[in-house]
Design an enzyme around this catalytic site. Structure first.
Site, mmCIF file in Angstrom:
data_model
loop_
_atom_site.group_PDB
_atom_site.id
_atom_site.type_symbol
_atom_site.label_atom_id
_atom_site.label_comp_id
_atom_site.label_asym_id
_atom_site.label_seq_id
_atom_site.Cartn_x
_atom_site.Cartn_y
_atom_site.Cartn_z
ATOM 1 N N ASN A 133 4.021 0.838 2.310
ATOM 2 C CA ASN A 133 3.875 -0.254 3.270
ATOM 3 C C ASN A 133 4.017 -1.575 2.535
ATOM 4 O O ASN A 133 3.240 -1.867 1.625
ATOM 5 C CB ASN A 133 2.498 -0.180 3.944
ATOM 6 N N ARG B 130 0.860 -1.185 0.000
ATOM 7 C CA ARG B 130 0.000 0.000 0.000
ATOM 8 C C ARG B 130 0.894 1.231 0.000
ATOM 9 O O ARG B 130 1.706 1.422 0.895
ATOM 10 C CB ARG B 130 -0.923 0.040 1.226
ATOM 11 N N GLU C 98 7.137 0.418 11.380
ATOM 12 C CA GLU C 98 5.816 0.401 10.776
ATOM 13 C C GLU C 98 4.779 0.319 11.889
ATOM 14 O O GLU C 98 5.091 0.022 13.035
ATOM 15 C CB GLU C 98 5.673 -0.800 9.839
ATOM 16 N N GLY C 99 3.518 0.549 11.517
ATOM 17 C CA GLY C 99 2.438 0.346 12.460
ATOM 18 C C GLY C 99 1.882 1.610 13.084
ATOM 19 O O GLY C 99 0.929 1.559 13.854
ATOM 20 N N LYS D 94 11.421 10.369 11.194
ATOM 21 C CA LYS D 94 10.861 9.026 11.045
ATOM 22 C C LYS D 94 11.897 7.951 11.367
ATOM 23 O O LYS D 94 12.959 7.902 10.747
ATOM 24 C CB LYS D 94 10.370 8.814 9.609
ATOM 25 N N LYS E 11 12.143 2.947 5.778
ATOM 26 C CA LYS E 11 12.231 4.394 5.546
ATOM 27 C C LYS E 11 13.574 4.785 4.939
ATOM 28 O O LYS E 11 13.653 5.718 4.139
ATOM 29 C CB LYS E 11 12.014 5.145 6.874
ATOM 30 N N ARG F 230 -7.924 7.532 4.624
ATOM 31 C CA ARG F 230 -7.994 7.770 6.068
ATOM 32 C C ARG F 230 -7.986 9.270 6.298
ATOM 33 O O ARG F 230 -7.195 9.988 5.679
ATOM 34 C CB ARG F 230 -6.816 7.134 6.794
ATOM 35 N N SER G 275 -2.845 -2.720 5.843
ATOM 36 C CA SER G 275 -4.160 -2.986 6.440
ATOM 37 C C SER G 275 -5.284 -2.189 5.796
ATOM 38 O O SER G 275 -5.068 -1.301 4.979
ATOM 39 C CB SER G 275 -4.123 -2.680 7.938
ATOM 40 N N GLU H 289 4.728 7.175 2.287
ATOM 41 C CA GLU H 289 5.509 5.965 2.534
ATOM 42 C C GLU H 289 4.930 4.821 1.716
ATOM 43 O O GLU H 289 3.825 4.921 1.170
ATOM 44 C CB GLU H 289 5.504 5.595 4.019
#
Length: 481
Positions: free
Chosen positions: A146, A130, A373-374, A369, A311, A455, A151, A144
């Protein structure tokens, strides 16, 4: 903070009676159609769930930029695949990071181990990626990529339908064509099934790697149900890393991964991307990760795909000349570089010192950064300068990268959360485009776009976590600007 504004897709100036009615209907629709994502962390029960926070009407998004992001995704997929299969690029890019970030170093150690043991050129990997973007004024900029546990593909398809329902209830059914169809769940599950077919063992299962306690569980459960829907003959089993590392899995003489008597065709990681998911004193979770990487099972993602999404790789690609190491096609390089924002190394050298000083002087212009992740890991605002001052001369500084703050336009909407009154707030949005790629070191077997998600968060929030209630699920409403 941005002062540019977009207009809501329809008027949101509701009287209290209309607002109560439409919010109640929207909540009921959400609960009855699967916009459910959370179990309570405070009062955990496997029998209790709540709808995910959402915004009441879809958010305006420039059609041209949405289509640009969609069209770019197969190239993003190819880029990650090429990086993952370029050992020397990953080794040189992550060399300094591996000396200061123990988690990335441990991942790289597994990567190096399987490389030295001899990964077959025919070994297949599956990527469900993603790529996230935000608007910088009126153009998308990459936030970024993923590459592990990407998710919300399961939930966002239902949010698209929720917003179509709300628009019809508000007598705006004539505008539904401006809400793009979303096949994210079908596409990602279809990708896993293509990988299962390539493995070519009809009795083999798909293994989901999950957390020991899963609060945000509906999204991955939808994947399991969709796999069964698309192919009723494929069974999904679910295990956590600790279970596998303490005797729950083994390799046979042919390197087939066996879990409770089942041969595993595909391993889908929804866990394994954060240090706290490898916390046992005996290191059994790391043992499990290495065992899976050694196996013949198709990893989704492989350790190389995982590392390609760090990253540091993102930052190095933004440096002049590095994309050209991946692609020899100037058009591909130009298209990718067009969506990059400013990214800066913080290695302990002159370049890193300049970047650090730049951020110390103007901390509000940058995001700090780490290689994580998460969500919930980045540093914003005045804290950027404070952290960099503390890290002056410290090798740990190289475990971070620096990124320009992206300033998207503001948009008013009603945010709907469980057990609270709806709030009319200024919001910012982040667009995610899913992608599916399957291939070997020698060739790409499948490469496709896999739907999208949006989002949206309160404009004063730095992070946009849906589970934390700061962010909310959304749908793009495509407009010409």
């Amino acid at each position: 903070m941005s002062t540019i504004r977009l207009e809501p897709c329809v008027s949101i100036d509701f009287d209290s009676s209309t607002l109560d009615e439409i919010v109640t209907k929207a909540k009921d629709w959400a609960l009855m159609h699967g916009v459910c994502v959370m179990r309570s962390r405070q009062n955990f029960s496997p029998d209790s769930i709540n709808f995910a926070p959402f915004v009441l009407v879809p958010s305006a998004f420039p059609k041209k930029e949405f289509e640009k992001a969609i069209e770019l995704q197969t190239l993003v997929n190819e880029m990650i695949h090429r990086i993952a299969n370029n050992y020397e690029f990953l080794k040189s890019t992550l060399a300094i990071t591996n000396t200061v970030d123990p988690f990335t170093a441990q991942l790289f150690k597994i990567y190096t181990t399987v490389q030295e043991e001899g990964v077959s050129q025919e070994e297949c990997c599956c990527g469900l990626f993603r790529c996230d973007y935000m608007l910088d004024r009126d153009a998308v900029r990459q936030v970024e990529i993923n590459t592990i546990a990407s998710s919300f593909a399961g939930i966002c398809t239902r949010v698209t339908r929720l917003h179509k329902f709300v628009m019809q209830e508000l007598s705006h059914g004539d505008k539904l064509q401006q809400i793009p169809e979303n096949n994210a769940l079908e596409a990602l599950c279809g990708g896993m099934l293509k990988a299962w077919e390539i493995y070519n063992q009809p009795q083999a299962v798909i293994l989901f790697i999950i957390e020991e306690t899963t609060y945000i569980f509906c999204d991955q459960i939808f994947h399991e149900f969709e796999i069964r829907k698309q192919n009723p003959n494929v069974r999904v089993i679910r295990r956590n890393l600790t279970q596998l590392g303490r005797g729950g899995a083994s390799l046979d003489a042919e390197k087939k991964l066996i879990v409770d008597g089942h041969e595993v065709a595909v391993i889908y990681f929804r866990c394994g991307y954060a240090p706290d998911q490898y916390m046992s004193a005996d290191g059994c979770e790391w043992d499990a990760r290495l065992m899976m990487e050694r196996s013949k099972a198709i990893k989704c993602p492989s350790i190389s795909y995982h590392l390609a999404g760090t990253k540091k790789v993102q930052q190095v690609l933004a440096d002049p000349g590095n994309l050209e190491r991946i692609f020899d096609d100037p058009d591909k390089v130009a298209r990718l570089r067009d969506v990059f924002t400013g990214l800066y190394s913080l290695d302990l050298d002159e370049e890193g010192d300049r970047a650090a000083e730049m951020a110390i002087q103007n901390p509000d212009k940058y995001v700090l950064k780490p290689q994580r992740e998460g969500g919930g890991n980045n540093v914003y605002g005045e804290e950027v300068g404070e952290v960099l001052k503390q890290l002056k001369g410290n090798p740990e500084r190289a475990s971070y990268i620096l990124m320009d703050v992206i300033k998207p336009p503001l948009l008013q909407n009603w945010m709907v959360r469980p057990s609270t009154q709806p709030m009319r707030v200024d919001t910012l949005s982040e667009l995610g485009i899913f992608g599916v790629i399957i291939g070997t070191a020698k060739e790409i077997l499948h490469n496709s776009v896999g739907g999208h998600m949006l989002r949206t968060k309160i404009h004063t929030a730095n992070e946009g976590g849906v589970a934390a209630g700061i962010g909310a699920l959304d749908s793009p409403f495509l407009v010409d600007l």
